[in-house]
Design a protein around this motif. Structure first.
Motif, PDB file in Angstrom:
ATOM      1  N   TYR A  22       0.778  -1.180   0.063  1.00 34.98           N
ATOM      2  CA  TYR A  22       0.171   0.075   0.054  1.00 34.98           C
ATOM      3  C   TYR A  22       0.993   1.204  -0.038  1.00 34.98           C
ATOM      4  CZ  TYR A  22      -3.413   3.719   1.343  1.00 34.98           C
ATOM      5  OH  TYR A  22      -4.368   4.457   1.243  1.00 34.98           O
ATOM      6  N   LYS A  23       1.889   1.140   1.011  1.00 32.35           N
ATOM      7  CA  LYS A  23       2.796   2.231   1.214  1.00 32.35           C
ATOM      8  C   LYS A  23       3.769   2.577   0.060  1.00 32.35           C
ATOM      9  CE  LYS A  23       1.803   3.715   5.839  1.00 32.35           C
ATOM     10  NZ  LYS A  23       2.139   3.815   6.998  1.00 32.35           N
ATOM     11  N   GLN A  24       3.973   1.053  -0.504  1.00 34.26           N
ATOM     12  CA  GLN A  24       5.128   0.888  -1.552  1.00 34.26           C
ATOM     13  C   GLN A  24       6.452   1.028  -0.853  1.00 34.26           C
ATOM     14  OE1 GLN A  24       4.206   2.895  -5.117  1.00 34.26           O
ATOM     15  NE2 GLN A  24       2.560   1.527  -5.560  1.00 34.26           N
ATOM     16  N   GLU A  25       6.642   0.529   0.171  1.00 38.28           N
ATOM     17  CA  GLU A  25       8.060   0.753   1.188  1.00 38.28           C
ATOM     18  C   GLU A  25       8.351  -0.605   1.730  1.00 38.28           C
ATOM     19  OE1 GLU A  25       7.259   3.860   3.685  1.00 38.28           O
ATOM     20  OE2 GLU A  25       6.137   2.491   5.046  1.00 38.28           O
ATOM     21  N   PHE A  26       9.509  -0.967   2.165  1.00 35.92           N
ATOM     22  CA  PHE A  26      10.189  -2.088   2.848  1.00 35.92           C
ATOM     23  C   PHE A  26       9.569  -1.723   4.320  1.00 35.92           C
ATOM     24  CE2 PHE A  26      13.799  -2.943   0.055  1.00 35.92           C
ATOM     25  CZ  PHE A  26      12.996  -3.553  -0.738  1.00 35.92           C
ATOM     26  N   LEU A  27       9.148  -2.622   4.957  1.00 35.41           N
ATOM     27  CA  LEU A  27       8.722  -2.654   6.459  1.00 35.41           C
ATOM     28  C   LEU A  27       9.725  -3.198   7.251  1.00 35.41           C
ATOM     29  CD1 LEU A  27       4.814  -3.931   6.553  1.00 35.41           C
ATOM     30  CD2 LEU A  27       5.958  -1.423   6.906  1.00 35.41           C
ATOM     31  N   TYR A  28      10.393  -4.341   6.698  1.00 36.94           N
ATOM     32  CA  TYR A  28      11.620  -4.775   7.408  1.00 36.94           C
ATOM     33  C   TYR A  28      12.577  -5.325   6.443  1.00 36.94           C
ATOM     34  CZ  TYR A  28      14.199  -8.545   9.886  1.00 36.94           C
ATOM     35  OH  TYR A  28      15.246  -9.199  10.416  1.00 36.94           O
ATOM     36  N   VAL A  29      13.816  -5.444   6.571  1.00 41.88           N
ATOM     37  CA  VAL A  29      14.822  -5.993   6.058  1.00 41.88           C
ATOM     38  C   VAL A  29      15.835  -6.603   6.954  1.00 41.88           C
ATOM     39  CG1 VAL A  29      17.009  -5.419   4.373  1.00 41.88           C
ATOM     40  CG2 VAL A  29      14.535  -4.044   4.357  1.00 41.88           C
ATOM     41  N   SER A  30      15.977  -8.210   6.608  1.00 42.29           N
ATOM     42  CA  SER A  30      16.974  -8.655   7.384  1.00 42.29           C
ATOM     43  C   SER A  30      18.515  -8.227   7.242  1.00 42.29           C
ATOM     44  CB  SER A  30      16.908 -10.179   7.246  1.00 42.29           C
ATOM     45  OG  SER A  30      17.314 -10.372   5.877  1.00 42.29           O
ATOM     46  N   ASP A  31      19.134  -8.523   8.253  1.00 43.25           N
ATOM     47  CA  ASP A  31      20.655  -7.802   8.102  1.00 43.25           C
ATOM     48  C   ASP A  31      21.388  -8.995   7.631  1.00 43.25           C
ATOM     49  OD1 ASP A  31      20.818  -9.709  10.227  1.00 43.25           O
ATOM     50  OD2 ASP A  31      21.495  -8.305  11.662  1.00 43.25           O
ATOM     51  N   ASN A  32      21.072  -9.684   6.594  1.00 41.16           N
ATOM     52  CA  ASN A  32      21.782 -10.677   5.876  1.00 41.16           C
ATOM     53  C   ASN A  32      22.798  -9.850   5.001  1.00 41.16           C
ATOM     54  OD1 ASN A  32      23.279 -12.458   4.041  1.00 41.16           O
ATOM     55  ND2 ASN A  32      21.366 -13.702   4.001  1.00 41.16           N
ATOM     56  N   PRO A  33      24.198 -10.087   5.301  1.00 37.40           N
ATOM     57  CA  PRO A  33      25.309  -9.180   4.553  1.00 37.40           C
ATOM     58  C   PRO A  33      25.224  -9.297   3.096  1.00 37.40           C
ATOM     59  CG  PRO A  33      26.437 -10.644   6.005  1.00 37.40           C
ATOM     60  CD  PRO A  33      24.863 -10.712   6.316  1.00 37.40           C
ATOM     61  N   LEU A  34      24.841 -10.676   2.708  1.00 34.48           N
ATOM     62  CA  LEU A  34      24.979 -10.975   0.963  1.00 34.48           C
ATOM     63  C   LEU A  34      24.061 -10.044   0.398  1.00 34.48           C
ATOM     64  CD1 LEU A  34      25.366 -14.588   1.364  1.00 34.48           C
ATOM     65  CD2 LEU A  34      27.129 -13.051   0.959  1.00 34.48           C
ATOM     66  N   PHE A  35      22.871  -9.606   1.034  1.00 38.63           N
ATOM     67  CA  PHE A  35      21.876  -8.916   0.438  1.00 38.63           C
ATOM     68  C   PHE A  35      21.922  -7.479   0.283  1.00 38.63           C
ATOM     69  CE2 PHE A  35      17.461  -6.932   1.344  1.00 38.63           C
ATOM     70  CZ  PHE A  35      17.160  -6.868  -0.098  1.00 38.63           C
ATOM     71  N   LEU A  36      22.841  -7.028   1.257  1.00 39.37           N
ATOM     72  CA  LEU A  36      22.872  -5.710   1.756  1.00 39.37           C
ATOM     73  C   LEU A  36      23.936  -4.685   0.891  1.00 39.37           C
ATOM     74  CD1 LEU A  36      22.364  -6.116   5.535  1.00 39.37           C
ATOM     75  CD2 LEU A  36      20.905  -5.568   3.918  1.00 39.37           C
ATOM     76  N   CYS A  37      24.586  -5.411   0.157  1.00 40.07           N
ATOM     77  CA  CYS A  37      25.713  -4.550  -0.597  1.00 40.07           C
ATOM     78  C   CYS A  37      26.520  -3.467   0.295  1.00 40.07           C
ATOM     79  CB  CYS A  37      25.128  -3.920  -1.946  1.00 40.07           C
ATOM     80  SG  CYS A  37      24.419  -5.055  -2.886  1.00 40.07           S
ATOM     81  N   GLY A  38      26.989  -3.737   1.438  1.00 43.95           N
ATOM     82  CA  GLY A  38      27.598  -3.039   2.118  1.00 43.95           C
ATOM     83  C   GLY A  38      26.730  -1.885   3.121  1.00 43.95           C
ATOM     84  N   HIS A  39      25.471  -1.989   2.764  1.00 44.27           N
ATOM     85  CA  HIS A  39      24.617  -1.193   3.517  1.00 44.27           C
ATOM     86  C   HIS A  39      24.076  -1.739   4.962  1.00 44.27           C
ATOM     87  CE1 HIS A  39      24.482   2.097   0.707  1.00 44.27           C
ATOM     88  NE2 HIS A  39      24.195   1.242  -0.375  1.00 44.27           N
ATOM     89  N   THR A  40      23.753  -0.942   5.833  1.00 40.90           N
ATOM     90  CA  THR A  40      22.965  -1.614   6.829  1.00 40.90           C
ATOM     91  C   THR A  40      21.788  -1.949   6.357  1.00 40.90           C
ATOM     92  OG1 THR A  40      22.043   0.619   7.708  1.00 40.90           O
ATOM     93  CG2 THR A  40      24.233  -0.185   8.472  1.00 40.90           C
ATOM     94  N   ALA A  41      20.925  -2.803   7.238  1.00 36.48           N
ATOM     95  CA  ALA A  41      19.392  -3.201   6.924  1.00 36.48           C
ATOM     96  C   ALA A  41      18.625  -1.968   7.125  1.00 36.48           C
ATOM     97  CB  ALA A  41      19.094  -4.015   7.893  1.00 36.48           C
ATOM     98  N   LYS A  42      18.785  -1.094   7.976  1.00 37.25           N
ATOM     99  CA  LYS A  42      18.032   0.199   7.995  1.00 37.25           C
ATOM    100  C   LYS A  42      18.248   1.228   6.740  1.00 37.25           C
ATOM    101  CE  LYS A  42      17.454   4.517  10.858  1.00 37.25           C
ATOM    102  NZ  LYS A  42      17.929   5.248  11.637  1.00 37.25           N
ATOM    103  N   GLU A  43      19.711   1.266   6.171  1.00 35.90           N
ATOM    104  CA  GLU A  43      19.696   2.067   4.860  1.00 35.90           C
ATOM    105  C   GLU A  43      18.938   1.414   3.765  1.00 35.90           C
ATOM    106  OE1 GLU A  43      24.273   3.523   6.022  1.00 35.90           O
ATOM    107  OE2 GLU A  43      23.884   1.719   5.130  1.00 35.90           O
ATOM    108  N   VAL A  44      18.932  -0.039   3.781  1.00 35.34           N
ATOM    109  CA  VAL A  44      18.492  -0.537   2.638  1.00 35.34           C
ATOM    110  C   VAL A  44      16.845  -0.476   2.715  1.00 35.34           C
ATOM    111  CG1 VAL A  44      17.786  -2.611   1.513  1.00 35.34           C
ATOM    112  CG2 VAL A  44      20.172  -2.361   2.266  1.00 35.34           C
ATOM    113  N   LYS A  45      16.346  -0.453   3.787  1.00 32.55           N
ATOM    114  CA  LYS A  45      14.833  -0.217   4.053  1.00 32.55           C
ATOM    115  C   LYS A  45      14.242   1.172   3.658  1.00 32.55           C
ATOM    116  CE  LYS A  45      11.537   0.003   7.809  1.00 32.55           C
ATOM    117  NZ  LYS A  45      11.489   0.057   9.262  1.00 32.55           N
ATOM    118  N   GLU A  46      15.484   2.119   4.013  1.00 29.48           N
ATOM    119  CA  GLU A  46      15.135   3.492   3.755  1.00 29.48           C
ATOM    120  C   GLU A  46      15.437   3.626   2.131  1.00 29.48           C
ATOM    121  OE1 GLU A  46      17.844   5.746   6.016  1.00 29.48           O
ATOM    122  OE2 GLU A  46      16.588   5.514   8.025  1.00 29.48           O
TER     123      GLU A  46
END
Length: 120
Positions: free
Chosen positions: A49-73
């Motif tokens: 509905y809001k077209q955003e991430f509500l949660y992102v796990s902190d798996n480093p393979l997915f984050l490309c050097g970012h924190t989960a919070k940064e990817v969520k944002e």
């Protein structure tokens, strides 16, 4: 380059959604967090509905050097920034196929259904 709008198609667009019950939403996010702690998969929860991430796990393979919070944002712009252009179309196609499959499952069977994406 893929447009973010391509990820949001008629079958996954939510309109006129009621206000969220913050307790239900919090419980949902905590449940996903618990699941993410016991698996080494990349887990994310999307609010269509809001077209955003509500949660992102902190798996480093997915984050490309970012924190989960940064990817969520970053939200869907994360894909446009880090996924190679030729693979962005594949993500859009996976998204469409997943929702097409989901709409074909009978409600009674939906709770027995799992959908994962492994583009390999």
């Amino acid at each position: 380059m893929t447009d973010i709008k391509e990820f949001f198609i008629a079958s996954n667009t939510v309109s006129n959604a009621p206000d969220y019950d913050s307790n239900v939403l919090s419980t949902l996010i905590h449940t996903v967090e618990s699941f993410a702690r016991v698996t080494y998969q990349s887990i994310y929860l999307i609010d269509y509905y809001k077209q955003e991430f509500l949660y992102v796990s902190d798996n480093p393979l997915f984050l490309c050097g970012h924190t989960a919070k940064e990817v969520k944002e970053l939200g869907y712009s994360f894909y446009l920034k880090y996924v190679p252009e030729e693979e962005q179309k594949m993500l859009v196609d996976l998204n469409r196929s997943g929702f097409k499959f989901g709409s074909s499952v009978k409600c009674v069977d939906a709770f027995r259904t799992a959908l994962t994406e492994d583009p390999k």
